[in-house]
Every structure is written in structure tokens, then in C-alpha cells.
Design an enzyme around this catalytic site. Structure first.
Site, PDB file in Angstrom:
ATOM      1  N   HIS B 263       0.837  -1.203   0.000  1.00 12.80           N
ATOM      2  CA  HIS B 263       0.000   0.000   0.000  1.00 12.80           C
ATOM      3  C   HIS B 263       0.876   1.258   0.000  1.00 12.80           C
ATOM      4  O   HIS B 263       0.708   2.142  -0.848  1.00 12.80           O
ATOM      5  CB  HIS B 263      -0.908  -0.033   1.239  1.00 12.80           C
ATOM      6  CG  HIS B 263      -1.791   1.165   1.393  1.00 12.80           C
ATOM      7  ND1 HIS B 263      -3.106   1.180   0.992  1.00 12.80           N
ATOM      8  CD2 HIS B 263      -1.557   2.393   1.919  1.00 12.80           C
ATOM      9  CE1 HIS B 263      -3.640   2.364   1.253  1.00 12.80           C
ATOM     10  NE2 HIS B 263      -2.714   3.112   1.829  1.00 12.80           N
ATOM     11  N   GLU B 264       1.809   1.317   0.943  1.00 13.46           N
ATOM     12  CA  GLU B 264       2.673   2.511   1.023  1.00 13.46           C
ATOM     13  C   GLU B 264       3.557   2.628  -0.218  1.00 13.46           C
ATOM     14  O   GLU B 264       3.903   3.734  -0.645  1.00 13.46           O
ATOM     15  CB  GLU B 264       3.519   2.478   2.301  1.00 13.46           C
ATOM     16  CG  GLU B 264       2.723   2.470   3.610  1.00 13.46           C
ATOM     17  CD  GLU B 264       1.742   3.635   3.756  1.00 13.46           C
ATOM     18  OE1 GLU B 264       1.961   4.689   3.132  1.00 13.46           O
ATOM     19  OE2 GLU B 264       0.738   3.459   4.479  1.00 13.46           O
ATOM     20  N   HIS B 267       1.748   4.668  -2.707  1.00 15.64           N
ATOM     21  CA  HIS B 267       1.947   6.105  -2.467  1.00 15.64           C
ATOM     22  C   HIS B 267       3.324   6.547  -2.955  1.00 15.64           C
ATOM     23  O   HIS B 267       3.476   7.589  -3.583  1.00 15.64           O
ATOM     24  CB  HIS B 267       1.852   6.396  -0.960  1.00 15.64           C
ATOM     25  CG  HIS B 267       0.456   6.445  -0.406  1.00 15.64           C
ATOM     26  ND1 HIS B 267      -0.504   7.288  -0.886  1.00 15.64           N
ATOM     27  CD2 HIS B 267      -0.128   5.767   0.619  1.00 15.64           C
ATOM     28  CE1 HIS B 267      -1.633   7.140  -0.184  1.00 15.64           C
ATOM     29  NE2 HIS B 267      -1.429   6.203   0.740  1.00 15.64           N
TER      30      HIS B 267
END
Lengths: 497, 497
Positions: B263-264, B267
Site C-alpha cells: 500500500h505505502e 503512495h
């Protein structure tokens, strides 16, 4: 608000900015990925510009004049004003174009130096270094005019406020007379020692780190206000109440990193022990680079290379690494940690030969700043000095005058503080152990609280309340001389006490 | 210098300062020792003051007016001016005393919230939260007047420039109609699945980290411009070309940290892919929080919880942890990573039930900012909403309206961007896989370059060149709607494709 409180608030903000810079510098050296270098350089440059704007704020002069005639201030406040005036005088001494020219020359010279050192190419560095030297002379002249000092002393005062080449000449001449003969004597003594057995590795980084942390704790390092990490060049940095040290591990030899950690812990204990009520004020700052280096060398050289400490620490090393046999006896460890051998490289030098490296650099940089020697003659002068002070023949400039980054990076006037620190360490440790008989027995049990308690009361907690000479006189009964240092060397390396 | 180049240089300096703040914030969350909190807070506050001075610099208005009439500018420069004007309008909308009052109220409320959450004590938080809400309303009004927006939309625009509650109402009403029935349907489908066998740990942190790094590399993360570390609350932060992500390891369960890393990484890929020529300019910034969240959710939800990715990644998990047996089959891993279960806690929610948590918060914060509901009624309204949207009965406020820090910390208008991001992710991934048939087969082999190449060209590399709606329309053929997201949920969770 009084003028004093305005000033204190202003310098508190400068400190907040310096603390930010300190953490970013730590990050650059310890954490930053390569690709961020340019972004980081822009942030650092901006913060330096902002800081410069704050330290040269037009209101400071007025505030100072008013506060200095305020009769209600106590000793710390008065000392703070003295330090603020000193810092402000230095920070406003230079025209902006000189600062910028020097910064650019240093950047170019540092970059060229990395290549020149690798290729042992002094001629290639010469024009870059000449430019840095030329600008350092101008900086020294500009600051010297404001401070009433010679250019060299003005540069020295950035690192050693109140220091002077006259005093250093006397101290270093004394040492320079003593060291060459003494070094030969020590080498002869040590030639009779049994051959040094190897410590068989490898020594896992994690184990080295764990032992380092354990010994840092024994020395009194506060982990709630600091960290231990890894960097190429070990240092102590960070911010107020955030005093971080680094080391570099070699899995083939744990002894250097371990002693390096203890050295940096000495610096860190000083920083962690500065007066909490004045942490963000000039009067709460570390006194000078010689006092700073005295605190690292006091821990490393005076305390931790002692028989007492190694009798405590060697069993922990054995436990940590599963060591066994004669090389792992504490006496053998003491011999290893007190081995003397003249060499070319300053950062590898032992306690006895280190000052010779410094005396050489000090004499050369003083002559160069005074324009008393052409820069082109530096390699020859260097090699002559190494021969006469240390008895070694420098094989090439890579292992000679190109080895240190200080001159390419504009750090002229810094070198002498290393050996002033060594002498100061000896004098402080001697005074401390006389005043507090529990110190040496404590070190032998890994309990540094008697030592650190004395240092907190007499050195760390004083910040910049007193000038260096007064600080040392209050703590040891007299200003710095070389006598205690020489006696220490003789006791440890000839009498082998 | 033209007015445009003056502006660009000025915003470049602001960016250099923001980058410093970004690294210091990262350090606070990842590295800083506890005892440094006060020192760090002072540094951060000072840097915020300096930043505020720069973004409200009196010259900006003139520069903008001149640059906006400069006919020689290209599309990026014009878009940069549009973004600079937007940022400057918002940053100059608030009187200094309102900013300070809000900052103080938030500090007090955050501190009180930690205790209130632990004790499930909404009444104790109420006066603090009322003060924050009151100031948020004032901030919303002040910004709204400048921007021609309602107070709530003005707050929303800080996170989602161009966003409006009218558009969000339509999207969320659509979802709110769909989700409760759909969730029941999914729960019924999953009730027929075989029982989930446990993955037997422990799973060493170092092994989890190594696998995370391997998968980050597969996704295309550039380790020369970032790092992976540990923090209590995982995040992506740092600076330009220094995009750092964090995670939190649980040795009893590797699956959460691993998906958290992915997920990160989503980003981070966005941040690393922003346009290099405009990295330090407003036009080079990430477009909005919904687009940012779309990039993390695209990687996590669309790509990495797919059967294709888990067919590639599950064997690596088996290898890493020495797993064996039915629980370590990729189909079982897919079932584990697509498990749906209505619950109380937003951050633990799955892909299907997460939007219900968000819709509830969005509706409540909109009503509170509009003063359409007394703050004292928040717990009851929360619990009613949880019952109707998710069918669960909240047992206490700790697991209800006290669970999130957003409102106590002044983050009103932020919540909707999570689910806008989820819908946007679905719409972008759908468009990308249609445009580039190599994407899904690539993911199945751990080769994300077709996907990331498409994202670089269509999303990341565009920075803030286009408004969000235009960006999405160019990339996917239409502005955001819920259709693709709903179709994705139906396909994955009912058809189980």
C-alpha cells in the site's frame, strides 16, 4: 519584555533552527538515500541562509547594548550576553560575497580533493586549495580586525574562543621537544612485550553493537536522549536532548569500533550534560572544541584504555564474542589498546604519536595563513616534518598532505584543538581522580557515576559560563600546560602502570 | 528575472523548507528518542513560522499578477501559476490569531483524545473537541469566503482541490444504497468458503522485511530515492527524491505488514514518479489526496490482492517463511486477503466495508461543520450510522466515535478522500488494463513495469498539471463515478473472479 528576554527569545529561535540543521545533517550522514543528495543540499543551503538572516538581525546590536546596561542580570545572564556578543561579532564580521565565495571554493575543492587523494595528485589539487587558502586568509583578516586578532588566531577562535597561537606555540613546542625521543623510548619498551596474538573473528556487527550499547550505558549515556547508529565517518551530532553518535563496524576487528563508540560517548556525555536551563542559549553551548575533544579523549584515552576499565570490559568482550585464550586476557587487551607505532595516517595514530601529526599540521597551516610559506611547498614541508617529528618517510601525498579533508573543506584553525583536547583530558582526569577517590575503583567495576558526576559539576554543567582558561583553572587549579599529559604518557607507556 | 522566474525561485525555496520539514517529521516518527520531543516541537514550530512567512510574502501577489499576463509561458508554467495562486489564496486566507488558536486547540484536544479513547470517555473529550470544531468552522468560513465555497467544501479543498460535497454526496449516496445489501451478499458467499486455516508463525521481522523489500523492488520502487523503516503508524513521507515508507511488523502475522508495505509503495511510486522538472514547484505536487490514495489502493487492492499477484507472491511467502500445507496455497492466500467481515474499526476494515466507515464519518463531519447537529449527539448518531450502514452494534465509544485522531487533530474534510481514492483506483486500474493488455500478465509474473509505465505517463508524471476531474477524464475517459468500483467489488467478492 526586557532587551535581555528579547535577545534570549531570538537566540532560542536560532537554536531551534540549528537543532533542525543538526538532525538533517545526521540524517544526511546516516539515513539519506543517495538520490536525495541534491534535494538535501538545497534544504541545507536554505536553512543556512535563514540562519544567517537571524544571527545578523538588525535588532541584535540594540538589544545587546540595552541588555548590557541592565543591572538586574545574574551571572548566567551576563555570561550569555558575553557569548551572544562574541557570536554576533563573528557572524557579522564577513561580507556576504566573501561567505558565498568561500562556500563555492570549498565545494569545488572538496570534490577535487576526493579525486586528488585517490590519485595522490597534489598538483591537481593545488589551484583549488590555493583559492580556499586565499579566502581563508581574507576571512581571518576580516574577523581578526573585528576581534583584534591575527588572521590565524581569528580562524582558531571559531573553534577555540579565547585561544591563541602564542599559547599553542608554547604548549606544542614543549610537546615537540618531548615526543620524538619519548616515542623511541616507548617503541623500545614495547619491543620487549610478548608478540600480540590475534583475536580470531569474525565479530558479528549485531554483537559488536550490543556490546557497544552495554558499555555506553555503563558510561552513563542517556538513551532517552540519543541513539547509536552507523556512518562512514563516526561522529557525535544531532540536537539538544537528542545527542546521537555513530560508529563503523569491521567484522574482522571489533576493537576499533568499540573504542570509537566510547570516544563518541565522551562527546555525547558532554552534550547531554549541558545546563538544561540554558540549552538553547549561547551560554549553554559546549565551551570550545578543545574542551569537547577533552571529553571524548578523557573517556577513551584516560578512562577506557586504563587497566582498570579493561579489567572490567575484557570479560564482557569474551562473553560477547565467545573469546578464549591468551589474547582475551585483560592484560593482553590492555597491551593491544596501548600499542604505539609511528605511522603516516593521523586517524590511525595512537595516543603517543597523535600529537606529532597535529603539531605538524598546526605549524604548516599557521605558516600558510601568514603567507610565510608557498602552498606549492606543502608536500615537501609535510614530509620533512613527518621525518623529524615521527621518524617516518612519507611514501606519497595520498598518505601525506592529502589525507585530511580539513583544509580542502575550509577548516583552518581546527587541527590544534585535537591535541589541546588530549592535554586537557589528562589534566582534567588527573584533577578529577584526585578530588574524587571513588572514580578509578568505579571505572574498574564499570560504574562511571563518580567520574560523570564530577564532570557534570565541573565541566558539562558549566556550558560556556566561563572562558576556557577559567573553566580549566576552576576545575583543575591551573590553566592548561603539557606537564600532566607528559606524566600520563610516561606512566602508561614507559612505567606501564 | 521575469516575474514568473521570481515566483518559481521563491516557491523553490518554500519547497526546500518543506522538504526539511518532511525529513524532520519522518525522523520524529521513526528515529527520534523520546526525550527529544520538546526540542523537536520547537524546531518544527519555528520552521512552520518561517514557512508561513514565505508563503505569505508580500511580493507574491505582484509577481502573480505580472506573471499571469506573461504571454510567453507554456502549459506547465501556466498550470504552475494556477496552482501558486490557489495555494497562496488559501495560505493567506486566515488571520494569524485564528491559526494560532487552532494550533493550540488541536494540541490540547489531541492530548485529551488519547486519554478519552483509552477510557471510552466522550464526555471528557467533548469541550476540547467542541473548541476544535468551532475553530474549524471559522477556518472553513474564512477560506470559503476567499474561494467562494461553503465552509465544509473549503476545508475539503485543502485535501481535495476542486472537490465538492455535492459531487461526493452523489457518489456516496450511490455507494450507501449499494453497500449494505451487497455486504450481506458477500458474507453469505464467503460463509460457504472452506474454513480458513491458520498460518503458523512466528514470522521473524527480518524475514518479513526482506520479503517486503523484494516485493517493493518488483513493484518498481526506487531504493536510491527512498527507504523502508518501522513506525507505529505506517506512512509514506520524506522529501522530493527521498520518498520513505514505513510499516509495523507483527511476528504472529506477516500478512498485514506485507500488504501495508505494498500500500505505502503505491503512495511512494506516485511521489517518485512526479515530474522531475517541476518537483519543487506547486505544479509538480501530487494532485490531491484522492489521487494519492488511489495510487496506494490501486497497488494494494486492485493489483496486489488479485489472484494474479498472489499466484506470484505466495510461493515467495512460502520460501521466505518455510510455509507448507493448504494455508500456503495461493488460492487460500487470496481468500485470506479478500475476507470480508463488518466490524467497528475503520483501519481494520476490508475493501467492501471500508467505504461504509467513510460515508458515516463524511456525513457526520459535514453536519457538524454546518452546525446541523449538536456535537453532544455524535456518539448516538455514530452508533445509529454503524447499525444502518454496517449492521453492527457499537459496544462503546472507544470502538466508536473516539477511534480516529482526524477530528481531534483538526483534519476535518479529509475522510472522504479515502473512499474517493478507492473508487478512483478501480476506475484507473480498469482503464489501464484495457489500454495496456500486458499489465495483468505482468503482475502475474511480478513484473509491474507495464502498470507503472502506464501510471507514470497518465497519472504520476502529470503532477498537478490538470485539475483532478480533467486528469481522471484524460486517463480513463470520464470523471469519477462509482460504477467501476461497484463492478470490481461484485466481480471479486460475488463472482470471485
Amino acid at each position: 519584555m526586557t532587551a535581555y528576554s528579547d535577545l534570549a527569545a531570538h537566540f532560542g529561535r536560532i537554536s531551534a533552527l540549528s537543532n533542525a540543521v543538526g538532525i538533517l545533517q545526521w540524517d544526511s550522514d546516516v539515513m539519506m538515500p543517495k538520490g536525495a543528495a541534491e534535494t538535501r543540499a538545497e534544504s541545507m543551503a536554505l536553512l543556512q541562509v535563514l540562519r544567517h538572516g537571524m544571527v545578523t538581525d538588525a535588532r541584535i546590536g540594540d538589544w545587546l547594548a540595552k541588555a548590557e546596561s541592565d543591572g538586574s542580570l545574574g551571572a548566567w545572564e551576563k555570561a550569555n550576553l558575553r557569548e551572544i556578543r562574541r557570536v554576533w561579532t563573528v557572524d557579522t564580521a564577513l561580507p556576504a560575497d566573501l561567505v558565498e565565495a568561500s562556500s563555492k571554493a570549498v565545494s569545488a575543492c572538496e570534490m577535487r580533493w576526493r579525486q586528488a587523494r585517490a590519485e595522490s595528485d597534489f598538483a591537481g589539487l593545488l589551484p583549488y586549495l590555493a583559492e580556499v587558502l586565499n579566502l581563508q586568509r581574507q576571512i581571518g583578516r576580516a574577523k581578526g580586525e573585528k576581534l583584534g586578532l591575527s588572521p590565524y588566531d581569528a580562524l582558531l577562535n571559531d573553534y577555540e574562543p579565547g585561544g591563541s597561537s602564542a599559547k599553542i606555540d608554547a604548549l606544542f613546542d614543549d610537546l615537540a621537544d618531548f615526543l620524538p625521543g619519548f616515542t623511541q623510548e616507548v617503541v623500545a619498551v614495547q619491543a620487549r612485550r610478548p608478540a600480540q596474538e590475534p583475536l580470531a573473528g569474525p565479530f558479528a556487527t549485531e554483537t559488536q553493537r550490543a556490546l557497544g550499547l552495554r558499555l555506553m550505558a555503563a558510561l552513563g549515556y542517556d538513551f532517552e536522549r540519543g541513539r547509536l547508529d552507523i556512518s562512514t565517518h563516526p561522529f557525535c551530532g544531532g540536537a539538544d536532548n537528542d545527542v546521537r553518535i555513530t560508529t563503523r563496524y569491521d567484522e574482522a576487528d571489533f576493537t576499533k569500533a568499540l573504542m570509537g563508540v566510547l570516544h563518541e560517548t565522551g562527546h555525547a556525555l558532554y552534550e547531554q550534560g549541558r545546563p538544561q536551563g540554558y540549552l538553547n542559549q549561547p551560554v549553554g553551548a559546549a565551551r570550545s572544541m578543545s574542551i569537547h575533544e577533552s571529553q571524548s579523549l578523557l573517556m577513551e584515552m584516560q578512562a577506557c584504555r586504563s587497566r582498570q576499565f579493561l579489567a572490567f570490559a575484557t570479560p564482557l568482550m569474551r562473553e560477547s564474542f565467545g573469546g578464549a585464550g591468551p589474547a582475551w586476557e585483560s592484560e593482553a587487551m590492555w597491551r593491544r589498546y596501548t600499542r604505539v607505532e609511528p605511522g603516516f595516517i593521523r586517524v590511525d595514530a595512537d595516543e603517543v604519536t597523535y600529537p606529532a601529526h597535529i603539531i605538524l599540521r598546526y605549524r604548516l597551516e599557521k605558516a600558510l595563513i601568514a603567507d610565510a610559506m608557498p602552498l606549492a611547498e606543502l608536500p615537501a614541508a609535510w614530509n620533512d616534518g613527518m621525518k623529524s617529528l615521527l621518524g617516518v618517510t612519507v611514501p606519497d601525498d595520498r598518505r601525506g598532505c592529502l589525507q585530511d579533508i580539513h583544509w580542502p573543506s575550509g577548516g583552518w584553525g581546527y587541527f590544534p584543538t585535537y591535541s589541546l583536547g588530549a592535554m586537557t583530558a589528562a589534566q582534567i582526569f588527573d584533577a578529577a581522580t584526585r578530588a574524587e577517590p571513588g572514580i578509578l575503583p568505579g571505572i574498574g567495576k564499570g560504574d562511571f557515576s563518580p567520574l560523570v558526576g564530577w564532570l557534570r559539576a565541573n565541566i558539562h554543567g558549566k556550558g560556556s559560563l566561563l572562558p576556557t582558561d577559567a573553566l580549566l583553572t576552576e576545575a583543575t587549579g591551573r590553566p592548561l600546560d603539557a606537564a600532566v599529559f607528559k606524566a600520563h604518557l610516561r606512566r602508561r607507556y614507559v612505567e606501564e602502570v
